[in-house]
Scaffold this motif. Structure first.
Motif, mmCIF file in Angstrom:
data_model
loop_
_atom_site.group_PDB
_atom_site.id
_atom_site.type_symbol
_atom_site.label_atom_id
_atom_site.label_comp_id
_atom_site.label_asym_id
_atom_site.label_seq_id
_atom_site.Cartn_x
_atom_site.Cartn_y
_atom_site.Cartn_z
ATOM 1 N N LYS A 180 52.214 41.758 40.897
ATOM 2 C CA LYS A 180 52.818 40.623 40.216
ATOM 3 C C LYS A 180 51.836 39.466 40.066
ATOM 4 C CE LYS A 180 57.432 41.835 41.898
ATOM 5 N NZ LYS A 180 58.578 41.446 42.753
ATOM 6 N N LYS A 181 50.564 39.738 40.373
ATOM 7 C CA LYS A 181 49.513 38.745 40.178
ATOM 8 C C LYS A 181 49.058 38.733 38.718
ATOM 9 C CE LYS A 181 48.869 37.542 44.600
ATOM 10 N NZ LYS A 181 48.891 36.156 45.112
ATOM 11 N N SER A 182 48.368 37.660 38.329
ATOM 12 C CA SER A 182 47.963 37.491 36.931
ATOM 13 C C SER A 182 47.149 38.663 36.404
ATOM 14 C CB SER A 182 47.153 36.198 36.774
ATOM 15 O OG SER A 182 47.945 35.065 36.988
ATOM 16 N N ILE A 183 46.209 39.168 37.202
ATOM 17 C CA ILE A 183 45.339 40.217 36.693
ATOM 18 C C ILE A 183 46.128 41.482 36.391
ATOM 19 C CG2 ILE A 183 44.684 41.063 38.987
ATOM 20 C CD1 ILE A 183 42.527 40.889 35.740
ATOM 21 N N ALA A 184 47.231 41.729 37.109
ATOM 22 C CA ALA A 184 48.069 42.897 36.816
ATOM 23 C C ALA A 184 48.816 42.716 35.498
ATOM 24 C CB ALA A 184 49.045 43.151 37.954
ATOM 25 N N TYR A 185 49.313 41.501 35.247
ATOM 26 C CA TYR A 185 49.973 41.232 33.969
ATOM 27 C C TYR A 185 48.974 41.331 32.816
ATOM 28 C CZ TYR A 185 54.176 39.516 36.356
ATOM 29 O OH TYR A 185 55.329 39.415 37.114
ATOM 30 N N ILE A 186 47.767 40.832 33.045
ATOM 31 C CA ILE A 186 46.717 40.925 32.027
ATOM 32 C C ILE A 186 46.368 42.387 31.772
ATOM 33 C CG2 ILE A 186 44.268 40.437 31.602
ATOM 34 C CD1 ILE A 186 44.776 37.761 33.156
ATOM 35 N N GLU A 187 46.280 43.156 32.836
ATOM 36 C CA GLU A 187 46.020 44.588 32.702
ATOM 37 C C GLU A 187 47.086 45.238 31.830
ATOM 38 O OE1 GLU A 187 45.115 47.018 36.348
ATOM 39 O OE2 GLU A 187 46.880 48.124 35.649
ATOM 40 N N ARG A 188 48.345 44.863 32.043
ATOM 41 C CA ARG A 188 49.441 45.448 31.271
ATOM 42 C C ARG A 188 49.268 45.159 29.772
ATOM 43 N NH1 ARG A 188 54.850 46.608 33.032
ATOM 44 N NH2 ARG A 188 54.518 45.345 34.895
ATOM 45 N N VAL A 189 48.901 43.920 29.447
ATOM 46 C CA VAL A 189 48.670 43.577 28.043
ATOM 47 C C VAL A 189 47.532 44.419 27.477
ATOM 48 C CG1 VAL A 189 47.948 41.759 26.457
ATOM 49 C CG2 VAL A 189 49.561 41.237 28.292
ATOM 50 N N VAL A 200 40.891 38.842 28.870
ATOM 51 C CA VAL A 200 41.896 37.861 29.269
ATOM 52 C C VAL A 200 42.477 37.194 28.023
ATOM 53 C CG1 VAL A 200 42.375 35.770 30.589
ATOM 54 C CG2 VAL A 200 40.689 37.426 31.441
ATOM 55 N N PRO A 201 43.759 37.447 27.713
ATOM 56 C CA PRO A 201 44.366 36.822 26.532
ATOM 57 C C PRO A 201 44.357 35.300 26.618
ATOM 58 C CG PRO A 201 45.712 38.649 27.311
ATOM 59 C CD PRO A 201 44.672 38.388 28.371
ATOM 60 N N GLU A 202 44.334 34.682 25.461
ATOM 61 C CA GLU A 202 44.181 33.237 25.372
ATOM 62 C C GLU A 202 45.302 32.486 26.075
ATOM 63 O OE1 GLU A 202 42.070 29.857 24.407
ATOM 64 O OE2 GLU A 202 41.489 31.958 24.144
ATOM 65 N N ARG A 203 46.500 33.039 26.085
ATOM 66 C CA ARG A 203 47.606 32.282 26.689
ATOM 67 C C ARG A 203 47.412 32.073 28.186
ATOM 68 N NH1 ARG A 203 52.220 35.249 28.647
ATOM 69 N NH2 ARG A 203 52.029 37.513 28.391
ATOM 70 N N TRP A 204 46.713 32.992 28.868
ATOM 71 C CA TRP A 204 46.403 32.755 30.277
ATOM 72 C C TRP A 204 45.377 31.632 30.413
ATOM 73 C CZ3 TRP A 204 48.618 37.501 29.428
ATOM 74 C CH2 TRP A 204 49.529 37.935 30.397
ATOM 75 N N LEU A 205 44.406 31.622 29.539
ATOM 76 C CA LEU A 205 43.386 30.580 29.606
ATOM 77 C C LEU A 205 43.963 29.202 29.281
ATOM 78 C CD1 LEU A 205 40.469 32.529 27.872
ATOM 79 C CD2 LEU A 205 40.856 32.192 30.325
ATOM 80 N N LYS A 206 45.092 29.180 28.583
ATOM 81 C CA LYS A 206 45.782 27.923 28.275
ATOM 82 C C LYS A 206 46.778 27.543 29.369
ATOM 83 C CE LYS A 206 45.571 28.318 23.219
ATOM 84 N NZ LYS A 206 46.389 28.469 21.982
ATOM 85 N N GLY A 207 46.857 28.375 30.425
ATOM 86 C CA GLY A 207 47.785 28.089 31.507
ATOM 87 C C GLY A 207 49.204 28.539 31.243
ATOM 88 N N GLU A 208 49.400 29.424 30.263
ATOM 89 C CA GLU A 208 50.738 29.848 29.868
ATOM 90 C C GLU A 208 51.080 31.265 30.324
ATOM 91 O OE1 GLU A 208 50.537 29.400 25.666
ATOM 92 O OE2 GLU A 208 50.439 27.200 25.730
ATOM 93 N N GLY A 209 50.180 31.920 31.067
ATOM 94 C CA GLY A 209 50.405 33.289 31.495
ATOM 95 C C GLY A 209 51.053 33.377 32.864
ATOM 96 N N GLU A 210 51.628 34.553 33.155
ATOM 97 C CA GLU A 210 52.301 34.777 34.433
ATOM 98 C C GLU A 210 51.287 35.047 35.545
ATOM 99 O OE1 GLU A 210 54.599 37.189 31.221
ATOM 100 O OE2 GLU A 210 52.538 36.606 31.665
#
Length: 280
Positions: free
Chosen positions: A17-26, A246-256
């Motif tokens: 449930k960490k960010s890198i796992a959500y990023i991996e899913r994308v 890393v999708p842009e929304r994470w870099l904007k602080g909008e990712g899980e």
């Protein structure tokens, strides 16, 4: 291998449930998009179903999930039953709901490191998340890839998530440790090199969570070893690698997932994983 995953199911799922796992899913969804529509999918090392039901939602007709850990498989089945119960109780559901998991997702307890012919094949796509990193050498990798070849249609694809491709695993290990130091590491996981092997290095992946400790033993082999093993096993067509994006929304602080911008930026310099995509 079975015992180590039987013992870590709860904390491992917590880590996912960490960010890198959500990023991996994308990244997984993007990589599988050209192959998954109406496909029959064999998912090797499915664990507790982190991707299994997503594969259906992303367009697969049917999924057969395989894992060596009966504890992981039990949890994957439980998640499916819960999802099906929710769908069945929905005011808009029906017995003919084409999005239902009923009869389209099956789980099997088996050793994915051994070439086995699974029911439901031949498959259009074989997907394996974090399987190849459990091969200690070239021969073991060949057996894993042979399992894919044995179950794939001609023209089908194998997609595997594994360590980032490199000719120098030790250098990657040192760069990762510097880029993502304790306590957070890579999405809550830290890596320790435990030795040198002929084709790379052995590693210990570990992390403390609120629900227990993750301990995983594995190997980080050279890029050419993965490629030669895939070819030797019979995956003869197009082969390519992709790495963490890393999708842009994470870099904007909008990712899980709560990762810091510093951690997210580190994946641009030192990828957390690679995708090996190869056709039969």
């Amino acid at each position: 291998m079975s015992t180590q995953f039987d013992n870590i199911q709860v904390p491992y799922d917590y880590i996912r449930k960490k960010s890198i796992a959500y990023i991996e899913r994308v990244n997984v969804q993007t990589t599988l998009a050209p192959f998954i529509n109406n496909a029959r999918v064999l998912e090797l090392a499915c664990g507790s179903g982190f991707y299994t039901y997503d594969l259906r939602e992303w367009g697969a007709n049917a999924v057969v999930g395989v894992d060596i850990s009966p504890v992981m498989i039990e949890e994957a089945r439980r998640l499916g039953y819960a999802a099906l119960a929710t769908t069945s109780s929905s005011p808009t559901s029906s017995d003919n709901n084409e999005n239902s998991n009923s009869n389209t997702v099956e789980f099997i307890v088996a050793d994915c490191a051994k070439p086995i012919l699974y029911p439901g094949g031949p498959f259009d796509l074989v997907f394996a998340a974090w399987l190849l990193n459990h091969a200690p050498d070239h021969k073991s990798l060949v057996d894993m890839f042979r399992s894919a070849v044995l179950n794939l249609k001609d023209g089908g694809h194998f997609v595997g998530i594994t360590v980032a491709p490199t000719s120098d695993p030790t250098a990657w290990y040192e760069a990762e440790a510097e880029a993502r130091p304790p306590p957070e590491g890579t999405g809550g996981l830290l890596f320790a090199k435990t030795g040198d092997v002929e084709d790379g290095i052995s590693v210990h992946c570990y992390g403390e969570t609120e629900v227990g400790r993750v301990d995983i033993r594995g190997w980080y082999l050279r890029q050419d070893v993965y490629e030669r093993a895939a070819r030797e096993a019979g995956l003869k067509a197009d082969l390519r690698w992709e790495i963490t994006n890393v999708p842009e929304r994470w870099l904007k602080g909008e990712g899980e997932g709560g990762a810091s911008l510093e951690e997210l930026r580190s994946y641009e310099k030192v990828p957390a994983y690679g995708f090996l995509v190869v056709a039969k």
